[in-house]
Design an enzyme around this catalytic site. Structure first.
Site, PDB file in Angstrom:
ATOM      1  N   SER A 411       0.819  -1.212   0.000  1.00 57.74           N
ATOM      2  CA  SER A 411       0.000   0.000   0.000  1.00 57.74           C
ATOM      3  C   SER A 411       0.850   1.258   0.000  1.00 57.74           C
ATOM      4  O   SER A 411       0.321   2.334  -0.227  1.00 57.74           O
ATOM      5  CB  SER A 411      -0.965   0.012   1.181  1.00 57.74           C
ATOM      6  N   HIS A 432      -3.084  -2.687  -6.123  1.00 55.02           N
ATOM      7  CA  HIS A 432      -3.383  -2.268  -4.759  1.00 55.02           C
ATOM      8  C   HIS A 432      -4.878  -2.368  -4.506  1.00 55.02           C
ATOM      9  O   HIS A 432      -5.662  -1.527  -4.969  1.00 55.02           O
ATOM     10  CB  HIS A 432      -2.865  -0.844  -4.512  1.00 55.02           C
ATOM     11  N   GLU A 444      -6.200   0.023  -7.537  1.00 50.64           N
ATOM     12  CA  GLU A 444      -5.135   0.834  -8.130  1.00 50.64           C
ATOM     13  C   GLU A 444      -4.177  -0.090  -8.881  1.00 50.64           C
ATOM     14  O   GLU A 444      -3.648  -1.035  -8.290  1.00 50.64           O
ATOM     15  CB  GLU A 444      -4.364   1.599  -7.035  1.00 50.64           C
ATOM     16  N   ASN A 482      -3.899   6.402  -0.866  1.00 47.35           N
ATOM     17  CA  ASN A 482      -3.269   6.531   0.456  1.00 47.35           C
ATOM     18  C   ASN A 482      -2.448   7.805   0.576  1.00 47.35           C
ATOM     19  O   ASN A 482      -2.339   8.381   1.660  1.00 47.35           O
ATOM     20  CB  ASN A 482      -2.379   5.317   0.754  1.00 47.35           C
TER      21      ASN A 482
HETATM   22  P1  NAD Z   1      -1.350  -9.372   7.439  1.00 50.90           P
HETATM   23  O1  NAD Z   1      -0.304  -9.164   8.450  1.00 50.90           O
HETATM   24  O2  NAD Z   1      -2.767  -9.513   7.855  1.00 50.90           O
HETATM   25  O3  NAD Z   1      -1.003 -10.660   6.566  1.00 50.90           O
HETATM   26  C1  NAD Z   1       0.254 -10.927   6.000  1.00 50.90           C
HETATM   27  C2  NAD Z   1       0.356 -12.420   5.800  1.00 50.90           C
HETATM   28  O4  NAD Z   1       1.560 -12.678   5.088  1.00 50.90           O
HETATM   29  C3  NAD Z   1       0.402 -13.234   7.097  1.00 50.90           C
HETATM   30  O5  NAD Z   1      -0.578 -14.264   7.063  1.00 50.90           O
HETATM   31  C4  NAD Z   1       1.797 -13.795   7.098  1.00 50.90           C
HETATM   32  O6  NAD Z   1       1.884 -15.086   7.705  1.00 50.90           O
HETATM   33  C5  NAD Z   1       2.120 -13.859   5.632  1.00 50.90           C
HETATM   34  N1  NAD Z   1       3.546 -13.890   5.346  1.00 50.90           N
HETATM   35  C6  NAD Z   1       4.509 -13.154   5.939  1.00 50.90           C
HETATM   36  N2  NAD Z   1       5.715 -13.465   5.402  1.00 50.90           N
HETATM   37  C7  NAD Z   1       5.490 -14.388   4.461  1.00 50.90           C
HETATM   38  C8  NAD Z   1       6.330 -15.107   3.575  1.00 50.90           C
HETATM   39  N3  NAD Z   1       7.640 -14.908   3.553  1.00 50.90           N
HETATM   40  N4  NAD Z   1       5.762 -15.995   2.730  1.00 50.90           N
HETATM   41  C9  NAD Z   1       4.432 -16.210   2.765  1.00 50.90           C
HETATM   42  N5  NAD Z   1       3.596 -15.571   3.601  1.00 50.90           N
HETATM   43  C10 NAD Z   1       4.105 -14.663   4.422  1.00 50.90           C
HETATM   44  O7  NAD Z   1      -1.195  -8.170   6.388  1.00 50.90           O
HETATM   45  P2  NAD Z   1      -2.306  -7.518   5.457  1.00 50.90           P
HETATM   46  O8  NAD Z   1      -3.015  -6.455   6.196  1.00 50.90           O
HETATM   47  O9  NAD Z   1      -3.077  -8.585   4.779  1.00 50.90           O
HETATM   48  O10 NAD Z   1      -1.384  -6.773   4.392  1.00 50.90           O
HETATM   49  C11 NAD Z   1      -0.712  -7.483   3.370  1.00 50.90           C
HETATM   50  C12 NAD Z   1      -0.220  -6.491   2.335  1.00 50.90           C
HETATM   51  O11 NAD Z   1      -1.339  -5.774   1.799  1.00 50.90           O
HETATM   52  C13 NAD Z   1       0.706  -5.412   2.871  1.00 50.90           C
HETATM   53  O12 NAD Z   1       1.645  -5.108   1.887  1.00 50.90           O
HETATM   54  C14 NAD Z   1      -0.195  -4.233   3.116  1.00 50.90           C
HETATM   55  O13 NAD Z   1       0.472  -3.008   3.074  1.00 50.90           O
HETATM   56  C15 NAD Z   1      -1.144  -4.381   1.953  1.00 50.90           C
HETATM   57  N6  NAD Z   1      -2.448  -3.754   2.150  1.00 50.90           N
HETATM   58  C16 NAD Z   1      -3.079  -3.791   3.354  1.00 50.90           C
HETATM   59  C17 NAD Z   1      -4.317  -3.190   3.498  1.00 50.90           C
HETATM   60  C18 NAD Z   1      -5.047  -3.268   4.815  1.00 50.90           C
HETATM   61  O14 NAD Z   1      -5.993  -2.477   5.018  1.00 50.90           O
HETATM   62  N7  NAD Z   1      -4.717  -4.183   5.688  1.00 50.90           N
HETATM   63  C19 NAD Z   1      -4.921  -2.548   2.417  1.00 50.90           C
HETATM   64  C20 NAD Z   1      -4.261  -2.541   1.196  1.00 50.90           C
HETATM   65  C21 NAD Z   1      -3.019  -3.150   1.067  1.00 50.90           C
END
Ligand code: NAD
Length: 690
Positions: A411, A432, A444, A482
């Protein structure tokens, strides 16, 4: 090419709308329709007329471009009258006319069908009167014929909510005479027996007491919304009322006048502006002639909040998805969460049990990279951490075939930083998604300088396959949504530090038109997420300034928001009811003191000005940096991605409506009082006079 195909067989004249791809109803189409109806009436061979579209689609309604071009009340009345007269001529046809309808049949398309003497439809047809969502009333007889056909209360429900009615519900209401299969549509339309002019139907509007009660309830519901900017609901009620208390003809005239009244309001003009801004998002001139590669199998890495939602969105689009996660328990959890979310849809009647069963077969979980390598699109959704992402993207790049696309759901992090880990950087793109990914309409699509045109075209196409609205943006930290929205959330904490009440901050933004206030929203997303994303943005854009120390103190105290039961607000367990969190309030007071700020009352005007102007200042910078293709893309992104009220047109349109001279003055004053974050960019200084 004619817009109406005319053919006669066995005494039945089929008038087929032929204005691909959507059979929009335009003025030339109306002209041709009238000529065709006259011709059929003179044609001795013809006993009955059937108006229909092509397979699976009748018409997508009146061409909204007609509304955009309206400049005066006279224009509005004239357009409404042209539609009304054309449909009147169909209703006045001496030979019976039956509409044979299919697909989404909104607004003007439904009004055309209502003017026919009978209606049949395919099983998948969806009828709606969505004009109210555009800020207008139906202007082609809909407010008059619909109540006469289905009754006042059901008609008002359709007219005031814009919600769709499926074929079975339409049959039960008497909106259609029969539901029949696509191959049987013409035969079915030829055999409808009860044919009559809708305007002469009186039985459904005969109960005056019930009519009055339905109208009074609608007036009350409208008043309760407390949105005087929206005149469309009252315009609809007024037109229906006139048609009932005076006559059908008076009702039509009221419809014209009310349409003109709606079109004169800024809220309606802004909604129409956003309608076109959304439509333009998908247009990418520099991709003309570039063909997209079809995505048939997707892999998602990381089954956290986002990965799960993305996998579900893929399944909902009917594509197979393979998921993996470093934490094996996340895989079973993810499967379970998707199943529960889809089962909820079944319970709500939005998904059939058969489709659910089929959808669930599209999901597979693995820890084997070879399995991941079979996908033609891999979406990385692991922790927002450069090193972790680089490792995962490297693994994905090695596993997939040479034509596969690799995407990151980061993000904030610049794709250039992540591209170093990717073997095929020209096939690397940002996708995104917004949270929850299976619901939010915007996606996005981020292109780096090194991303190939084919990759961009394929990513845009994939977004459409998912039913999302893609916005193509250039690569810079935080992209478009964002980049503008995080400073807004951050400003909410600065306001807390200055002494504003949390509930006053939220109320001010709800009053401005956001679906929820910034502090309620950050409690949902997680206060820790704000700290993380801001850290990336602040490094890239130093003028953003420091995040209020309140945030770090809240994170340290474990007050992260709903996921921990308490953040800015305290949440009663099991539901989302909330009240002030005394521990958070202590933090606000302590940080205020530490920052040396004297307690003061911060009024609603200051709250609104600071929060909105912070977004406006940043939105102009995004425009200046050329991150979006066009100015209206930024407005559409603000509406779809952050809930900026569509009737204010998005942040840039709002600023233009205020007057750029005025905006510039406000920003300069705020800059003086509060710092560089409000400084107007060079472009804004230069365009203020235009
Ligand atoms: P999260 O912490 O809920 O989930 C991340 C997952 O990735 C976990 O289940 C973890 O076990 C897994 N993981 C970590 N390292 C790993 C690896 N090496 N191999 C495989 N799996 C692995 O995070 P999230 O909120 O789902 O965010 C994920 C991505 O999406 C981030 O880049 C975040 O910036 C982006 N994002 C988040 C949001 C939001 O509102 N949460 C919105 C848009 C984008």
């Amino acid at each position: 090419m004619p817009l109406i195909d005319y053919s006669v067989a066995d005494g039945v004249c089929v008038l087929r709308l032929n204005a691909p791809p959507f059979n929009w109803i335009t003025l030339p189409l109306l002209d041709e329709l009238r000529v065709a109806v006259r011709r059929a009436n003179l044609d001795a061979e013809v006993r009955r007329l059937v108006i229909m579209g092509d397979a699976g689609r009748f018409s997508a309604g009146a061409d909204v471009a007609l509304f955009r071009d309206i400049r005066s009340a006279e224009d509005a009345v004239r357009i409404s009258r042209i539609f009304q007269e054309a449909f009147q001529e169909i209703e006045d046809s001496a030979k019976p006319v039956v509409a044979a309808v299919a697909g989404k049949t909104p607004g003007g398309a439904l009004e055309l069908a209502l003017a026919c003497h009978g209606r049949v439809c395919e099983p998948g047809t969806l009828f709606s009167m969505p004009e109210v969502t555009l800020g207008i009333n139906p202007g082609a007889g809909g407010t008059q014929r619909l109540p006469r056909l289905v009754g006042v209360e059901p008609a008002l429900n359709l007219l005031l909510t814009g919600q769709a009615l499926n074929a079975d519900a339409a049959l039960a209401l008497g909106l259609v005479d029969a539901v029949c299969s696509a191959d049987d549509l013409v035969r079915c339309a030829s055999s409808v027996e009860t044919l009559r002019k809708t305007r002469e139907s009186a039985d459904r509007i005969a109960d005056h007491t019930a009519n009055a009660a339905a109208l009074a309830a609608a007036v009350q519901r409208d008043a309760a919304t407390g949105r005087p900017e929206f005149v469309a609901p009252s315009a609809i009620i007024e037109a229906v009322q006139t048609g009932l208390s005076e006559s059908f003809e008076a009702g039509l005239r009221a419809e014209q006048d009310q349409f003109a009244r709606c079109m004169a309001t800024p809220a309606t003009r802004n909604k129409i502006y956003v309608f076109f801004a959304r439509r333009d998002l998908a247009k990418v001139p520099d991709l003309t002639g570039i063909s997209a590669r079809a995505v048939t199998r997707v892999a998602v890495i990381g089954m956290g909040s986002m990965g799960v939602g993305i996998a579900q969105a893929v399944m909902q689009a009917g594509l197979p998805v393979t998921v993996t996660d470093a934490d094996p328990s996340a895989l079973e959890n993810g499967r379970q969460r998707i199943r529960e979310s889809l089962e909820k849809r079944v319970a709500q009647g939005r998904l059939s049990p058969e489709r659910l069963t089929k959808m669930l077969t599209l999901f597979s979980a693995t820890t084997d990279w070879q399995e991941i390598g079979r996908a033609d699109l891999v979406i990385e959704a692991v922790f927002e951490d450069v090193a972790v992402k680089r490792t995962v993207l490297g693994q994905a790049g090695r596993a997939v075939s040479d034509h596969a696309l690799i995407a990151s759901n980061t993000s904030t992090i610049s794709l250039d930083t992540l591209a170093e880990g990717v073997k095929q950087p020209e096939r690397f793109v940002g996708l995104h998604f917004f949270n929850p990914a299976q619901v939010m309409p915007l996606l996005e699509v981020i292109r780096r300088d090194g991303t190939s045109a084919e990759t961009v075209a394929s990513a845009m196409q994939f977004a459409k396959t998912l039913g999302k609205t893609p916005i193509l943006v250039r690569n810079r930290e935080g992209f478009v949504v964002n980049r503008i929205f995080i400073p807004y959330l951050k400003e909410a904490f600065s306001l807390l530090e200055d002494g504003a009440e949390a509930s006053a901050i939220d109320q001010a933004m709800v009053a401005f038109g956001f679906p929820m206030g910034p502090l309620t929203l950050i409690d949902m997303a997680g206060i820790d997420i704000l700290a993380l994303t801001d850290a990336v943005l602040r490094r890239a854009f130093p003028w953003h300034g420091d995040l209020s120390a309140i945030v770090a103190a809240m994170v340290e105290g474990g007050w992260l928001g709903q996921k921990r039961g308490a953040g800015v607000y305290l949440y009663a367990s099991g539901n989302r009811e909330r009240r002030a969190n005394p521990a958070a309030q202590e933090i606000f007071a302590a940080e205020r003191q530490r920052a040396g700020k004297l307690p003061r009352t911060v009024g609603a005007d200051e709250i609104t000005q600071r929060l909105v102007m912070r977004m406006v200042a940043e939105a102009f910078r995004v425009l200046e940096e050329g991150l979006a293709q066009r100015e209206s893309d930024i407005d559409a992104a603000m509406v779809l991605g952050s809930g900026f009220p569509d009737w204010r047109g998005g942040g840039l349109k709002y600023a233009r409506d205020l007057g750029l001279e005025n905006v510039l003055r406000q920003l300069e004053m705020l800059e003086k009082q509060l710092g560089k974050r409000f400084a107007p960019c060079k472009m804004l200084r230069e365009i203020k006079g235009t």
